[in-house]
Design an enzyme around this catalytic site. Structure first.
Site, PDB file in Angstrom:
ATOM      1  N   SER A 259       0.927  -1.173  -0.031  1.00 57.79           N
ATOM      2  CA  SER A 259      -0.003  -0.099  -0.140  1.00 57.79           C
ATOM      3  C   SER A 259       0.895   1.229  -0.119  1.00 57.79           C
ATOM      4  O   SER A 259       1.930   1.438   0.832  1.00 57.79           O
ATOM      5  CB  SER A 259      -1.049  -0.137   1.373  1.00 57.79           C
ATOM      6  OG  SER A 259      -1.170   1.306   1.550  1.00 57.79           O
TER       7      SER A 259
ATOM      8  N   HIS B 250      -1.615  -2.125  -4.170  1.00 54.29           N
ATOM      9  CA  HIS B 250      -3.039  -1.920  -3.431  1.00 54.29           C
ATOM     10  C   HIS B 250      -3.045  -0.381  -3.060  1.00 54.29           C
ATOM     11  O   HIS B 250      -2.563   0.408  -2.729  1.00 54.29           O
ATOM     12  CB  HIS B 250      -2.854  -2.566  -2.178  1.00 54.29           C
ATOM     13  CG  HIS B 250      -3.802  -2.249  -1.205  1.00 54.29           C
ATOM     14  ND1 HIS B 250      -4.974  -3.126  -0.985  1.00 54.29           N
ATOM     15  CD2 HIS B 250      -4.347  -1.544  -0.264  1.00 54.29           C
ATOM     16  CE1 HIS B 250      -5.973  -2.811  -0.014  1.00 54.29           C
ATOM     17  NE2 HIS B 250      -5.561  -1.572   0.555  1.00 54.29           N
TER      18      HIS B 250
ATOM     19  N   ASP C  34      -5.110   2.854  -1.922  1.00 50.09           N
ATOM     20  CA  ASP C  34      -6.030   3.293  -1.152  1.00 50.09           C
ATOM     21  C   ASP C  34      -6.800   4.470  -1.389  1.00 50.09           C
ATOM     22  O   ASP C  34      -6.523   5.495  -1.520  1.00 50.09           O
ATOM     23  CB  ASP C  34      -5.612   3.219   0.403  1.00 50.09           C
ATOM     24  CG  ASP C  34      -5.372   2.050   1.024  1.00 50.09           C
ATOM     25  OD1 ASP C  34      -5.942   0.974   1.137  1.00 50.09           O
ATOM     26  OD2 ASP C  34      -3.778   1.864   1.391  1.00 50.09           O
TER      27      ASP C  34
ATOM     28  N   MET D 193      -9.983   6.848  -0.529  1.00 49.21           N
ATOM     29  CA  MET D 193     -10.751   7.411   0.597  1.00 49.21           C
ATOM     30  C   MET D 193     -11.373   8.641   0.347  1.00 49.21           C
ATOM     31  O   MET D 193     -11.000   9.366  -0.271  1.00 49.21           O
ATOM     32  CB  MET D 193      -9.733   7.629   1.899  1.00 49.21           C
ATOM     33  CG  MET D 193      -8.932   6.450   2.184  1.00 49.21           C
ATOM     34  SD  MET D 193      -8.099   6.674   3.903  1.00 49.21           S
ATOM     35  CE  MET D 193      -7.024   5.397   3.862  1.00 49.21           C
TER      36      MET D 193
ATOM     37  N   HIS E 224      -8.745  -0.172  -3.420  1.00 45.77           N
ATOM     38  CA  HIS E 224      -9.357  -0.582  -2.156  1.00 45.77           C
ATOM     39  C   HIS E 224     -10.229   0.749  -1.724  1.00 45.77           C
ATOM     40  O   HIS E 224      -9.939   1.810  -1.290  1.00 45.77           O
ATOM     41  CB  HIS E 224      -8.364  -0.825  -0.864  1.00 45.77           C
ATOM     42  CG  HIS E 224      -8.992  -0.919   0.472  1.00 45.77           C
ATOM     43  ND1 HIS E 224      -8.419  -0.947   1.556  1.00 45.77           N
ATOM     44  CD2 HIS E 224     -10.378  -1.146   0.775  1.00 45.77           C
ATOM     45  CE1 HIS E 224      -9.240  -1.103   2.721  1.00 45.77           C
ATOM     46  NE2 HIS E 224     -10.352  -1.229   2.234  1.00 45.77           N
TER      47      HIS E 224
ATOM     48  N   MET F  79     -12.571   2.850  -0.030  1.00 44.11           N
ATOM     49  CA  MET F  79     -13.135   3.238   1.334  1.00 44.11           C
ATOM     50  C   MET F  79     -13.985   4.320   1.084  1.00 44.11           C
ATOM     51  O   MET F  79     -13.437   5.443   1.440  1.00 44.11           O
ATOM     52  CB  MET F  79     -11.983   3.578   2.308  1.00 44.11           C
ATOM     53  CG  MET F  79     -11.356   2.370   2.747  1.00 44.11           C
ATOM     54  SD  MET F  79      -9.597   2.588   3.502  1.00 44.11           S
ATOM     55  CE  MET F  79      -8.642   2.405   1.966  1.00 44.11           C
TER      56      MET F  79
ATOM     57  N   MET G 214     -10.183  -6.576   7.055  1.00 48.53           N
ATOM     58  CA  MET G 214      -9.434  -5.599   7.753  1.00 48.53           C
ATOM     59  C   MET G 214      -8.879  -5.768   8.976  1.00 48.53           C
ATOM     60  O   MET G 214      -9.730  -6.285   9.888  1.00 48.53           O
ATOM     61  CB  MET G 214     -10.438  -4.153   7.713  1.00 48.53           C
ATOM     62  CG  MET G 214     -10.587  -3.762   6.296  1.00 48.53           C
ATOM     63  SD  MET G 214      -9.413  -3.326   5.468  1.00 48.53           S
ATOM     64  CE  MET G 214      -8.370  -1.752   6.391  1.00 48.53           C
TER      65      MET G 214
ATOM     66  N   GLY H 287      -8.766   3.746   7.094  1.00 52.54           N
ATOM     67  CA  GLY H 287      -8.710   5.244   7.489  1.00 52.54           C
ATOM     68  C   GLY H 287      -7.362   5.574   7.503  1.00 52.54           C
ATOM     69  O   GLY H 287      -6.689   6.636   6.709  1.00 52.54           O
TER      70      GLY H 287
ATOM     71  N   GLY I 151      -2.796   4.497   7.663  1.00 52.92           N
ATOM     72  CA  GLY I 151      -1.720   3.586   7.443  1.00 52.92           C
ATOM     73  C   GLY I 151      -1.113   3.741   8.779  1.00 52.92           C
ATOM     74  O   GLY I 151      -1.409   4.489   9.781  1.00 52.92           O
ATOM     75  N   GLY I 152      -0.085   2.689   9.242  1.00 56.01           N
ATOM     76  CA  GLY I 152       0.603   2.560  10.399  1.00 56.01           C
ATOM     77  C   GLY I 152      -0.330   2.419  11.887  1.00 56.01           C
ATOM     78  O   GLY I 152       0.317   2.410  12.888  1.00 56.01           O
TER      79      GLY I 152
ATOM     80  N   ASP J  18      -5.490  -6.592   5.471  1.00 59.06           N
ATOM     81  CA  ASP J  18      -4.829  -5.085   5.359  1.00 59.06           C
ATOM     82  C   ASP J  18      -4.777  -4.448   6.479  1.00 59.06           C
ATOM     83  O   ASP J  18      -6.044  -4.394   7.160  1.00 59.06           O
ATOM     84  CB  ASP J  18      -5.810  -4.634   4.182  1.00 59.06           C
ATOM     85  CG  ASP J  18      -5.303  -3.147   3.947  1.00 59.06           C
ATOM     86  OD1 ASP J  18      -4.363  -2.616   4.336  1.00 59.06           O
ATOM     87  OD2 ASP J  18      -6.240  -2.401   3.384  1.00 59.06           O
ATOM     88  N   GLY J  19      -3.627  -3.869   7.055  1.00 62.04           N
ATOM     89  CA  GLY J  19      -3.636  -3.180   8.331  1.00 62.04           C
ATOM     90  C   GLY J  19      -2.908  -3.493   9.231  1.00 62.04           C
ATOM     91  O   GLY J  19      -3.079  -4.859   9.918  1.00 62.04           O
ATOM     92  N   GLY J  20      -1.670  -2.917   9.541  1.00 64.45           N
ATOM     93  CA  GLY J  20      -0.782  -3.127  10.439  1.00 64.45           C
ATOM     94  C   GLY J  20       0.167  -4.677  10.187  1.00 64.45           C
ATOM     95  O   GLY J  20       0.622  -5.416  11.087  1.00 64.45           O
TER      96      GLY J  20
ATOM     97  N   GLY K 267       1.559  -1.679   4.338  1.00 56.39           N
ATOM     98  CA  GLY K 267       1.939  -0.363   3.939  1.00 56.39           C
ATOM     99  C   GLY K 267       3.444   0.167   4.622  1.00 56.39           C
ATOM    100  O   GLY K 267       4.383  -0.027   4.054  1.00 56.39           O
TER     101      GLY K 267
END
Ligand code: DX5
Ligand code: ZN
Length: 227
Positions: A12, A37, A39, A41, A71, A73, A142, A147, A149-150, A176-178, A198
């Site tokens: 990402s 990927h 993102d 939003m 993705h 969102m 998810m 919303g 990254g990080g 996806d996420g962390g 990401g």
């Protein structure tokens, strides 16, 4: 022995240097990314704003061959199907939460020539997918609130991944996420095979090495974990 599913790594670029989007994306692809990927939003479905189809189209003009997943969102995923298809997107992954007619959107995405993914926020139970499973190419679980990254990885979400893998042995399941070197083993053992990462990738001085490690973890799983 587990049924072999193809491991794919999709970095990402959300937390990358977006002023260098084309260069950063190409660098990731040259370092071993299987897909990008992207993102998207809208500042409404999630409390953050990124970019839309005009930017994706510009990126596609620079990068002809890579597989682009967006993705989405966004509150109205049906609104952007045509525009994203025209921008050269290969897979349109959208959230089920704001949508009334999921099959309709799946059909429209495919008619527009894209693969279709559906995404679930952490609070959405996994069994909502049962009615749509034959209409999608991938399910995104998810592992953070969408919303930003990080954020910190939400391990309990892997119960959903394990449930999907148990019931659909050949399904493409994305997390996806962390996700990074500290959390990939859990994801792999639960049965995820499409790995979005990401900050762990773009924040590393050796993104190629990180992506290789992520992929190896998925490829080398011998047995899926049961919750
Ligand atoms: C979050 C995005 C993710 C995010 C992942 O809403 O969907 O794709 O960029 O970034 P990390 O891996 O840093 O959590
Ligand atoms: Zn994402």
């Amino acid at each position: 022995m587990v049924q072999k599913i193809t491991a794919k790594i999709g970095p990402s670029i959300l937390n990358a240097d977006l002023s260098q989007l084309h260069v950063e994306s190409q660098r990731l692809l040259d370092s071993g990314a299987d897909y990008l990927h992207l993102d998207v939003m809208d500042g409404h479905f999630v409390p953050n704003l990124t970019f839309g189809h005009p930017l994706v189209k510009c990126l596609r003009n620079k990068i002809k061959n890579a597989f682009f997943e967006t993705h989405m969102m966004v509150s109205k995923p049906e609104q952007w199907i045509e525009a994203m298809a025209n921008a050269g997107v290969n897979q349109y992954t959208y959230h089920v939460e704001p949508v009334e007619d999921v099959p309709l959107i799946c059909r429209k995405v495919r008619e527009a020539g894209m693969k279709v993914g559906i995404a679930l926020k952490p609070g959405t139970p996994v069994d909502v997918v049962v009615n749509y499973i034959d209409q999608v190419d991938m399910i995104l679980i998810m592992t953070v609130e969408p919303g930003f990254g990080g954020q910190e990885f939400m391990k309990p979400m892997l119960e959903k991944v394990a449930w999907l893998r148990k019931n659909y042995p050949t399904l493409d399941i994305e997390v996806d996420g962390g996700v990074g070197l500290n959390t990939i083993q859990f994801c792999a053992e639960a049965g995820a095979n499409m790995i979005v990462s990401g900050t762990a990738v773009t924040g590393s001085s050796e993104p190629g090495r990180v992506m290789r490690s992520l992929k190896d973890a998925v490829t080398q799983v011998e047995e899926f974990f049961c919750f």
